[in-house]
Each structure stands twice: as C-alpha cells, then as structure tokens.
Design an enzyme around this catalytic site. Structure first.
Site: not given
Ligand code: NDP
Ligand SMILES: O=C1O[C@H](COP(=O)(O)O)[C@@H](O)[C@H](O)[C@H]1O
Length: 514
Positions: A17, A22, A24, A51, A94, A186-187, A225, A249
């Site tokens: 991913g 996340l 980034k 991918r 993939d 669990d961050h 929030e 959390h």
């Molecule tokens: N973003 C956040 O703040 C938070 C995210 N999370 C969790 O973290 C996880 C990722 O979240 P997030 O980064 O936001 O999601 P995104 O949708 O931004 O990113 C998903 C990633 O998965 C890759 N991906 C999807 N399908 C495939 C595949 N078949 N093979 C390989 N790579 C694949 C995508 O890249 P590509 O399309 O190039 O394949 C992309 O890099 C989730 O479980 C989310 O719930 C938890 C807490 C906070």
């Molecule tokens: O896991 C999550 O947490 C954030 C809040 O985290 P924080 O460290 O900024 O307090 C929340 O915004 C998000 O919905 C949830 O998935």
C-alpha cells in the site's frame, strides 16, 4: 519475550500500500524520523509495493514530498535524506500474483546482501482489510518466509467489522503467521500519554492507593474531533463511530486506566491484564438497555469557527438517508472488585468544537458536613490526562484564595508536556514501527483483546440495527446530542470541560504560561 535492543539487527521493511494515504502521511515520515534518530542504523531496506507502476526515482520523489510535508524535515537534512533514500526500492505488484512475490523474494536476497541484513522481514499491510488474508498466503507461497531471520506482520485497523468477520480474518492470517508474529496496530497505544498512564498510576504513591471504587467517583474518556469524514465517506458510512473509534481506541484507553498492575512490565503480562478488563465489561442485557446507556448521533449542517459545514448526509460517498452514527457516548461498567459501582463514560464524535483526547478521573467528594465543605461548594478533585494533541496532565485541587480568609478556590496544576517538548513527539507510528522491529508487542492488540472488544461492541450494533429511532441529529460544531449530557446528569455527574476550557473561577498554575 525477548525484546531486541534498539537497532541491533537490520531488517527489510515491506510497505504494502506504498502509494496510499497512510504510507504517505504516517509511515514514510515515521521511518525518516527513526533514521534521523539513529534507530534504523544503516542495515535496513524498504520496499514499497502497490499495483501502480512507479520507477525507483518516482517513488523516491513521492517519498521526499511526504517527508517534507509531514515530517520535521529541515534544509540541513539534505545529506541525511540522500543516504536515507538509497535504502528505498519500489516494486509494482498485485497481492494476488504469487509469481510477483517470487520476484520479491529474489529482490529481498539482493537487499540482504547489499545492506548486510540477516534475513529479518517486517511486512506492513497498509491495505484494505479484505487483502490481509490473501497477502499473507502470497507471502508464504512466494517464499518470503523462508529467510533465516524473523518474520513479522503489522496489520492496520479495522481488524474486521464484527466478531465473526474478525474471527475469519484472524483464521486466515494465523494459517501463515503465529500470534507472536502478528502486530495489530491501534495507533492510540503508540501515543505518549496513553503509555504514560501506567507510569502515572504505578509510579505515584498518591495515585496508586486511590485508584479504586473507594475513592474514584467516575471516569470520563473524550475523543473529540473537529474534522468530518473528509475523503473517507465510503469507508466511514459502513463503519460509524462505534467501530471506527469505540471498538479500538476508546476501549484500549479504558483498559489502560482500569487494568490491574501487571506482575512484570512484560508485554504479555500487560496484555493479560488488559484483556481481563475487557472480559469484565458488563454486557448490555437488552436493546432497551443499549438505548438507555448508549447515545448515538449524526451531525447535520452547522458551523465551526465561522465556517459553514455540510451535514453528514451531504458528504461525498455517504448515503442520503444514512443512519450511520458520527457520534456516540456510553456508560460502561467494569464488573470487578476494583471498579464495582464506578461508571466509565466514553464519548467520541466528528465535527465537535475542538480536537482533543482527554481522560478525566473524578475523585469522590469530601464529606458534605465537615469543615470547609459545610461552608463552601467544594469541587471534586480531578486528575486529567491530556492525550492529544496537547500532552500532559493536570490535577484539580481546592485551595485557599490568597489574601482572603473565608474563600476556597479550585486550582488546576498542570504539567504541559507538549509545551516543553513539542506536540506528539515522537509520533505514534514511529514508536510502534520501532517496537515491532524490536519484537516488542506490548502496545499492539492481541487477538483475545480484539475478539473481546468486538463481542462487547456487537451487542450495541445489534440493538442499533433493530431501528434507528434513537439516532439524534446534532449541528456540526456543537458538543453532540443533549441526551449525552443526561447520561451523566442522571447519575449526578457532568462532562468536565476538555481542552483546557475551564470555568471562570479556576486558577491555572501551569508550565505553559497559561
Ligand atoms: N489513511 C489513514 O489515515 C488510516 C488508514 N488506516 C488503514 O490503513 C489501510 C490503508 O489505508 P489508506 O492508505 O488510507 O488506503 P488507500 O486507499 O489510500 O491505499 C490503499 C493502497 O493499497 C494498494 N492496493 C490496493 N489493492 C491492491 C492490490 N490488489 N495489490 C497491491 N496493492 C494494492 C493501493 O495501491 P494501488 O492502487 O497502486 O494498487 C494503495 O497503495 C486501511 O486498512 C485503512 O483502514 C487506518 C488508520 C488511518
Ligand atoms: O483511527 C482513526 O483515528 C483518527 C483519529 O486519530 P488521531 O490520532 O488524529 O486522534 C480518526 O480521525 C479516524 O476516523 C480513525 O479511523
């Protein structure tokens, strides 16, 4: 468990991913900070996986952008950055393509040789949960688990949607990894002040003996929030506040407050105590009880700091008749000898007036007919743990008003940690990645904790599914449904102000200069 010393061994970090949000916002900046602090040493490599096609140069350019935007990057870090970037590779893949994993195994051998890494592998799954099982199988079938060193997998939340789906997910992952190789994130457990709870409790003679139902009147946990659902409407509309924040959390913070002292400061001992708290949570016995003790709300149009805000149902990817809760508050009971009779109130919501996470421990009041309490309306003593974004603690005591014989005044004495060392230092992800690579799973959730938390939450969700008549609408920018005030008022309590917003007559003594 043998926790390896700080940076004694190198490892390859696989970021599945790597093109996602996340990675980034959190993972790359965390790795850079660790490198800067010397916690990664030089014998490591990072492989970004997703991918879409990217060259190593493009990937490193993305990485640079993320570090400049989300990290404490300074102009004089250039040399450091150049050295850091050399450890990064990108591979398009993939997760269902086992052949590609064989290529990844070959690349890994090369990286081991290049950076003198002893075969240690940390797989970070920043992927949708539906991919956790398949990627585990591909790692095994593609030969990634055959190297000499250790193999660990870090898994993002949400871990399932309910107990049944979490169980299925766990069954899949444990076909490949042993429980001690699984690090469920669990961050909140990586936050400085959540980890500080046990120090405050167990290292202070004036808190430890009072930490029970003889002296504590109630506990309040607020996680508020200001943001709405932003770009995550699709995910959030299926999840809601209860699953997004409550199951993980909030219950995790509650366990840190309520657990018994562990016999040793070992990860497993601490997690043993935490799971006992979750087992002691009194289950709601009926749907009526859920409706009485759990309040749910959804934000409607409103405003915050002068800005007009849309209602939840107007957000992108949210159903126009959605009944998903963006707020919930609940009264919980921990049925054990320490906590019998002490209510735990928890609340969380989006589009509330401030961003803050705070735990308030309200102590029992002084006897009403004795000495000063006869003549003054004494406020209860509080211990407030400020988790996020401000970090620190304060205690509320009653003191004589200086210069006046007959007057008592509440005083808040604060240690503002973030005022001294900056906000959220080090970041939760930084700490947790470092823990995982050292083999310390203390601040990751064990399967029995996850299962127990789902069991508790599932009853609420089941009652809510019956009908949505109790869903309250609150204007964006407000403190949520009024019913949440009544939840405490019926027990003779109130939510204490959070975020340092205090009643007029309180004196602050703080290192923040307040
Ligand atoms: N973003 C956040 O703040 C938070 C995210 N999370 C969790 O973290 C996880 C990722 O979240 P997030 O980064 O936001 O999601 P995104 O949708 O931004 O990113 C998903 C990633 O998965 C890759 N991906 C999807 N399908 C495939 C595949 N078949 N093979 C390989 N790579 C694949 C995508 O890249 P590509 O399309 O190039 O394949 C992309 O890099 C989730 O479980 C989310 O719930 C938890 C807490 C906070
Ligand atoms: O896991 C999550 O947490 C954030 C809040 O985290 P924080 O460290 O900024 O307090 C929340 O915004 C998000 O919905 C949830 O998935």
């Amino acid at each position: 468990m043998n926790v390896e010393s700080s940076n004694a061994q190198g490892a390859i970090y696989y970021i599945f991913g790597a093109t996602g949000d996340l990675a980034k916002r959190k993972l790359f900046p965390a790795l850079f900070s660790l490198y800067k602090e010397g916690k990664l040493s030089e014998n490591f490599a990072v492989v970004g996986l997703a991918r879409r096609e990217r060259t190593n140069e493009q990937f490193r350019a993305d990485l640079y952008e993320s570090i400049v935007e989300f990290c404490r990057y300074k102009a004089d870090d250039v040399e450091l950055w150049n050295r850091f970037a050399e450890h990064f590779e990108y591979m398009p893949l993939d997760i269902n393509n086992v052949e590609a994993f064989r290529g990844l195994a070959t690349l890994s051998d090369q990286l081991d040789a290049k950076f003198n890494i002893p075969g240690n592998r940390l797989f970070y799954l920043a992927l949708a949960p539906s991919l956790f099982g398949p990627v585990s199988f591909s790692l095994r079938d593609g030969g990634l688990l055959e190297s000499k060193g250790w193999h660990r997998v870090v898994i993002e939340k949400p871990f399932g949607y309910d107990l049944e789906s979490a169980q299925k997910l766990n069954d899949q992952i444990t076909q490949v990894f042993k429980e001690e190789e699984i690090y469920r994130i669990d961050h909140y457990l990586g936050k400085e002040m959540v980890q500080n709870i046990q120090v405050i409790r167990f290292a202070n003679a004036f808190f430890e003996p009072l930490w029970n139902n003889n002296h504590i009147a109630n506990v309040q946990i607020t996680l508020s929030e200001t943001v709405g659902v932003e770009e995550r409407g699709g995910y959030y509309d299926k999840s809601g506040a209860l699953r997004d924040m409550g199951q993980n959390h909030m219950l995790q913070m509650l366990t840190m407050i309520a657990m018994e002292p562990p016999s040793r400061l070992h990860g497993e001992d601490i997690r043993d105590e935490k799971v006992k708290v979750l087992r002691s949570l009194r289950p709601y016995k009926s749907s009526d009880e859920v409706r009485n003790l759990v309040v749910r709300g959804q934000y409607s149009e409103g405003s915050l700091n002068g800005k007009e805000l849309p209602g939840y149902r107007q957000e992108d990817s949210v159903g126009e008749n959605s009944t998903t809760e963006t707020y919930f508050a609940a009264k919980l009971a921990v049925d054990n000898f320490r906590w019998a009779g002490v209510p735990f109130y928890i609340r969380t919501g989006k589009r509330l007036p401030v961003k803050t996470t705070e735990v308030v421990i309200e102590f029992k009041s002084m006897p009403q007919n004795v000495l000063f309490a006869q003549r003054h309306d004494l406020q209860p003593n509080l211990l407030v743990i400020r988790v996020n974004p401000m970090e620190g603690i304060y205690i509320k005591v009653n003191a004589k008003t200086p210069g006046e014989d007959n007057s008592v005044q509440p005083v808040n004495m604060e240690f503002c940690q973030s005022c001294q060392i900056g906000i959220n230092t080090p970041e939760a992800y930084e700490r947790l990645i470092h823990d995982a690579v050292r083999g310390d799973s203390t601040y990751f959730t064990r399967w029995d904790e996850v299962a127990q938390a789902w069991e508790f939450v599932d009853r609420i969700a089941a009652a809510w599914r019956e009908d949505s008549a109790d869903l309250q609408h609150y204007p964006a920018g407000s403190w949520g449904p009024e019913k949440a005030e009544k939840l405490l008022a019926q027990d003779g309590f109130k939510w204490w102000p959070v975020n340092g917003q205090e009643e007029d007559n309180v004196i602050w003594v703080s290192n923040s200069g307040k």
